[in-house]
Design a protein around this motif. Structure first.
Motif, PDB file in Angstrom:
ATOM      1  N   HIS A  89     -14.822 -79.425  40.659  1.00 36.76           N
ATOM      2  CA  HIS A  89     -15.233 -78.997  39.309  1.00 36.76           C
ATOM      3  C   HIS A  89     -15.275 -80.238  38.428  1.00 36.76           C
ATOM      4  O   HIS A  89     -14.242 -80.784  38.035  1.00 36.76           O
ATOM      5  CB  HIS A  89     -14.248 -77.964  38.746  1.00 36.76           C
ATOM      6  CG  HIS A  89     -14.696 -77.347  37.444  1.00 36.76           C
ATOM      7  ND1 HIS A  89     -14.031 -76.296  36.854  1.00 36.76           N
ATOM      8  CD2 HIS A  89     -15.728 -77.632  36.602  1.00 36.76           C
ATOM      9  CE1 HIS A  89     -14.629 -75.966  35.722  1.00 36.76           C
ATOM     10  NE2 HIS A  89     -15.671 -76.782  35.542  1.00 36.76           N
ATOM     11  N   LEU A 100     -29.388 -84.870  33.963  1.00 41.28           N
ATOM     12  CA  LEU A 100     -29.914 -83.980  35.003  1.00 41.28           C
ATOM     13  C   LEU A 100     -30.537 -84.766  36.155  1.00 41.28           C
ATOM     14  O   LEU A 100     -30.566 -84.300  37.296  1.00 41.28           O
ATOM     15  CB  LEU A 100     -30.930 -83.009  34.406  1.00 41.28           C
ATOM     16  CG  LEU A 100     -30.326 -81.962  33.454  1.00 41.28           C
ATOM     17  CD1 LEU A 100     -31.441 -81.117  32.819  1.00 41.28           C
ATOM     18  CD2 LEU A 100     -29.335 -81.049  34.182  1.00 41.28           C
ATOM     19  N   ILE A 113     -27.287 -86.099  38.215  1.00 39.39           N
ATOM     20  CA  ILE A 113     -26.344 -85.137  38.802  1.00 39.39           C
ATOM     21  C   ILE A 113     -26.504 -84.975  40.318  1.00 39.39           C
ATOM     22  O   ILE A 113     -25.499 -84.932  41.029  1.00 39.39           O
ATOM     23  CB  ILE A 113     -26.397 -83.779  38.049  1.00 39.39           C
ATOM     24  CG1 ILE A 113     -25.553 -83.888  36.768  1.00 39.39           C
ATOM     25  CG2 ILE A 113     -25.914 -82.627  38.915  1.00 39.39           C
ATOM     26  CD1 ILE A 113     -25.594 -82.648  35.870  1.00 39.39           C
ATOM     27  N   ALA A 144     -23.190 -85.362  42.486  1.00 36.62           N
ATOM     28  CA  ALA A 144     -22.656 -84.177  43.164  1.00 36.62           C
ATOM     29  C   ALA A 144     -22.505 -84.450  44.663  1.00 36.62           C
ATOM     30  O   ALA A 144     -21.458 -84.158  45.263  1.00 36.62           O
ATOM     31  CB  ALA A 144     -23.580 -82.988  42.916  1.00 36.62           C
ATOM     32  N   CYS A 159     -20.225 -82.236  47.141  1.00 38.22           N
ATOM     33  CA  CYS A 159     -21.123 -81.101  46.930  1.00 38.22           C
ATOM     34  C   CYS A 159     -22.464 -81.286  47.640  1.00 38.22           C
ATOM     35  O   CYS A 159     -23.504 -80.834  47.139  1.00 38.22           O
ATOM     36  CB  CYS A 159     -21.362 -80.880  45.440  1.00 38.22           C
ATOM     37  SG  CYS A 159     -19.886 -80.463  44.511  1.00 38.22           S
ATOM     38  N   TYR A 204     -24.280 -76.786  44.878  1.00 32.39           N
ATOM     39  CA  TYR A 204     -23.385 -76.738  43.719  1.00 32.39           C
ATOM     40  C   TYR A 204     -24.020 -75.849  42.657  1.00 32.39           C
ATOM     41  O   TYR A 204     -25.198 -75.495  42.742  1.00 32.39           O
ATOM     42  CB  TYR A 204     -23.105 -78.139  43.148  1.00 32.39           C
ATOM     43  CG  TYR A 204     -24.343 -78.956  42.881  1.00 32.39           C
ATOM     44  CD1 TYR A 204     -24.982 -78.945  41.654  1.00 32.39           C
ATOM     45  CD2 TYR A 204     -24.902 -79.739  43.902  1.00 32.39           C
ATOM     46  CE1 TYR A 204     -26.128 -79.674  41.424  1.00 32.39           C
ATOM     47  CE2 TYR A 204     -26.057 -80.482  43.692  1.00 32.39           C
ATOM     48  CZ  TYR A 204     -26.659 -80.446  42.448  1.00 32.39           C
ATOM     49  OH  TYR A 204     -27.801 -81.161  42.223  1.00 32.39           O
ATOM     50  N   ARG A 205     -23.224 -75.487  41.676  1.00 33.80           N
ATOM     51  CA  ARG A 205     -23.713 -74.675  40.561  1.00 33.80           C
ATOM     52  C   ARG A 205     -23.550 -75.474  39.273  1.00 33.80           C
ATOM     53  O   ARG A 205     -22.492 -76.079  39.045  1.00 33.80           O
ATOM     54  CB  ARG A 205     -22.917 -73.370  40.490  1.00 33.80           C
ATOM     55  CG  ARG A 205     -23.359 -72.434  39.374  1.00 33.80           C
ATOM     56  CD  ARG A 205     -22.659 -71.077  39.497  1.00 33.80           C
ATOM     57  NE  ARG A 205     -23.087 -70.385  40.700  1.00 33.80           N
ATOM     58  CZ  ARG A 205     -22.308 -69.552  41.420  1.00 33.80           C
ATOM     59  NH1 ARG A 205     -21.071 -69.299  41.054  1.00 33.80           N
ATOM     60  NH2 ARG A 205     -22.775 -68.971  42.512  1.00 33.80           N
ATOM     61  N   LEU A 206     -24.593 -75.459  38.462  1.00 39.26           N
ATOM     62  CA  LEU A 206     -24.534 -76.104  37.142  1.00 39.26           C
ATOM     63  C   LEU A 206     -24.411 -75.023  36.094  1.00 39.26           C
ATOM     64  O   LEU A 206     -25.181 -74.056  36.114  1.00 39.26           O
ATOM     65  CB  LEU A 206     -25.837 -76.873  36.850  1.00 39.26           C
ATOM     66  CG  LEU A 206     -26.089 -78.171  37.573  1.00 39.26           C
ATOM     67  CD1 LEU A 206     -27.373 -78.801  37.027  1.00 39.26           C
ATOM     68  CD2 LEU A 206     -24.924 -79.113  37.407  1.00 39.26           C
ATOM     69  N   HIS A 246     -21.646 -80.211  27.572  1.00 40.98           N
ATOM     70  CA  HIS A 246     -21.187 -80.588  28.906  1.00 40.98           C
ATOM     71  C   HIS A 246     -21.781 -79.679  29.958  1.00 40.98           C
ATOM     72  O   HIS A 246     -21.967 -78.482  29.730  1.00 40.98           O
ATOM     73  CB  HIS A 246     -19.655 -80.586  29.004  1.00 40.98           C
ATOM     74  CG  HIS A 246     -19.005 -79.337  28.510  1.00 40.98           C
ATOM     75  ND1 HIS A 246     -18.833 -79.069  27.166  1.00 40.98           N
ATOM     76  CD2 HIS A 246     -18.493 -78.267  29.170  1.00 40.98           C
ATOM     77  CE1 HIS A 246     -18.222 -77.900  27.038  1.00 40.98           C
ATOM     78  NE2 HIS A 246     -18.022 -77.390  28.231  1.00 40.98           N
ATOM     79  N   PHE A 247     -22.092 -80.279  31.086  1.00 44.19           N
ATOM     80  CA  PHE A 247     -22.580 -79.548  32.250  1.00 44.19           C
ATOM     81  C   PHE A 247     -21.422 -79.427  33.228  1.00 44.19           C
ATOM     82  O   PHE A 247     -20.888 -80.436  33.682  1.00 44.19           O
ATOM     83  CB  PHE A 247     -23.734 -80.307  32.923  1.00 44.19           C
ATOM     84  CG  PHE A 247     -24.972 -80.383  32.070  1.00 44.19           C
ATOM     85  CD1 PHE A 247     -25.981 -79.435  32.195  1.00 44.19           C
ATOM     86  CD2 PHE A 247     -25.127 -81.388  31.130  1.00 44.19           C
ATOM     87  CE1 PHE A 247     -27.109 -79.497  31.393  1.00 44.19           C
ATOM     88  CE2 PHE A 247     -26.255 -81.455  30.323  1.00 44.19           C
ATOM     89  CZ  PHE A 247     -27.253 -80.500  30.458  1.00 44.19           C
ATOM     90  N   HIS A 248     -21.055 -78.185  33.543  1.00 39.80           N
ATOM     91  CA  HIS A 248     -20.069 -77.962  34.602  1.00 39.80           C
ATOM     92  C   HIS A 248     -20.788 -78.111  35.939  1.00 39.80           C
ATOM     93  O   HIS A 248     -21.869 -77.529  36.137  1.00 39.80           O
ATOM     94  CB  HIS A 248     -19.511 -76.537  34.537  1.00 39.80           C
ATOM     95  CG  HIS A 248     -18.715 -76.225  33.307  1.00 39.80           C
ATOM     96  ND1 HIS A 248     -17.337 -76.223  33.288  1.00 39.80           N
ATOM     97  CD2 HIS A 248     -19.087 -75.875  32.049  1.00 39.80           C
ATOM     98  CE1 HIS A 248     -16.899 -75.887  32.083  1.00 39.80           C
ATOM     99  NE2 HIS A 248     -17.946 -75.667  31.309  1.00 39.80           N
ATOM    100  N   ILE A 249     -20.204 -78.869  36.858  1.00 35.35           N
ATOM    101  CA  ILE A 249     -20.706 -78.983  38.232  1.00 35.35           C
ATOM    102  C   ILE A 249     -19.634 -78.378  39.126  1.00 35.35           C
ATOM    103  O   ILE A 249     -18.512 -78.884  39.193  1.00 35.35           O
ATOM    104  CB  ILE A 249     -20.943 -80.456  38.629  1.00 35.35           C
ATOM    105  CG1 ILE A 249     -21.884 -81.144  37.640  1.00 35.35           C
ATOM    106  CG2 ILE A 249     -21.466 -80.550  40.067  1.00 35.35           C
ATOM    107  CD1 ILE A 249     -21.912 -82.671  37.774  1.00 35.35           C
TER     108      ILE A 249
END
Ligand code: 5GP
Ligand code: ZN
Length: 113
Positions: A40, A67, A70, A74, A79, A83-85, A101-104
């Protein structure tokens, strides 16, 4: 430029420590302090702006840069298999920190939601 009351601006300046995994002149990626998946990460622009909906032409360049970076970040951080953004936009989404913020999330098979 940066907001002295903002938690993530303090992480950028080093005032609050973080586990950094990537940094360049425009962005920082660090581990979330309360991980919701095996991996995370949080990817943030170094210039403060609060909400995705505040994006203008200048901040759109920062978002584009994040973007673009990432995928390799990742992959290098466990990942490679996906992965999920996530961007939480505003109060109904539970956005706690008002610095974009972008959660990865990844490193394991994630539950569907
Ligand atoms: P939000 O709910 O605003 O989308 O997500 C904020 C995220 O920041 C949460 O997942 C939370 O665990 C993380 N967080 C809050 N405070 C800190 C901190 O001091 N350090 C780090 N690394 N993450 C934090
Ligand atoms: Zn900030």
């Amino acid at each position: 430029m940066n907001d002295k009351n903002c938690l993530f601006c303090k992480i950028i300046s080093g005032g609050i420590p973080s586990a950094k995994v990537y940094e360049d002149e425009k962005m920082l990626v660090f581990k979330d302090i309360a991980p919701k998946a095996k991996v995370h990460l949080l990817a943030i622009p170094k210039t403060h702006f609060s909400l995705l909906s505040d994006m203008d032409a200048g901040s759109a360049e920062a978002v584009k840069h994040i973007l673009t970076k990432i995928p390799e970040i990742a992959k290098e951080n466990g990942c490679a298999n996906g992965y999920r953004l996530i961007v939480n936009q505003g109060d109904d989404a539970g956005q706690e920190v008002k610095h974009l913020h972008f959660h990865i999330l990844g490193g394991e098979k994630l539950n569907l939601f």
